[in-house]
Structure formats: structure tokens, C-alpha cells
Design a protein around this motif. Structure first.
Motif: not given
Length: 99
Positions: A43-44, A25-29, A12-14, A76-79
Motif C-alpha cells: 500500500g502507498k 512531498p512525503q509519503g510511505s510504502l 513501512s518505508l517513509k 512508489f518513488l516515481l509517483d
């Protein structure tokens, strides 16, 4: 790297777009690897503490190129960045009317 079972692992990339003064915003790929099938899925999660939603497309490990990884990460980063304009940097909606 997380181990989900004996043959499935994930990487995972967080990402946290917060600043010192403003929560962002925070997320992970996540790339889920299946060693038995020699495949992987991306998955994201676009919000913190959310389970990733995986694409239906599964790639054979031999198919994964730098270009596929780059395009998947870029999307992912653009979203994730786009959530700033929808949610707003302080948790308010970015689509309010001006007074």
C-alpha cells in the motif's frame, strides 16, 4: 514494524523529498504481512499523514522476489516524485500559465 493484530504486521518505508529550504512531498510504502494466510499486500500513501491505500493484489510470501519488491518501490518513488510537478515545490500548482 507495526503490529495491527496478532497475525498482521506491517513494514513501512517513509520518504521525505524536502530540502533544507523547500518543503517537498512525503509519503510511505507499506507492506502488510498476514502471518496466518502467509500473504502480503503493498500500500502507498503519497501525502503525509494519510493512511496507505492497499493494492487489491495479495502476494503469497513465497512469491515475493527481489524483482517484485524493486518494481513496487520504484513505482512508489516515481509517483511521489511526480507530485512535485503537479503540486509544485512550494505547494502551488505546477500547471499555471506564464505571464
Amino acid at each position: 514494524m507495526d503490529e495491527e493484530n496478532d497475525t498482521t504486521r506491517s513494514i513501512s518505508l517513509k520518504v521525505d523529498l524536502s530540502t533544507e529550504n523547500v518543503p517537498g512531498p512525503q509519503g510511505s510504502l507499506t507492506c502488510r504481512l498476514d502471518e496466518d494466510l502467509q500473504t502480503c499486500q503493498f500500500g502507498k500513501a503519497i501525502t503525509r499523514n494519510m493512511e496507505p491505500v492497499f493494492d487489491e493484489k495479495s502476494y503469497r510470501l513465497r512469491e515475493i522476489t527481489e524483482e517484485i519488491a524493486y518494481r513496487t518501490t520504484e513505482k512508489f518513488l516515481l509517483d511521489l516524485i511526480a507530485t512535485v510537478s503537479v503540486i509544485g515545490p512550494t505547494g502551488t500548482t505546477g500547471r499555471g500559465s506564464a505571464a
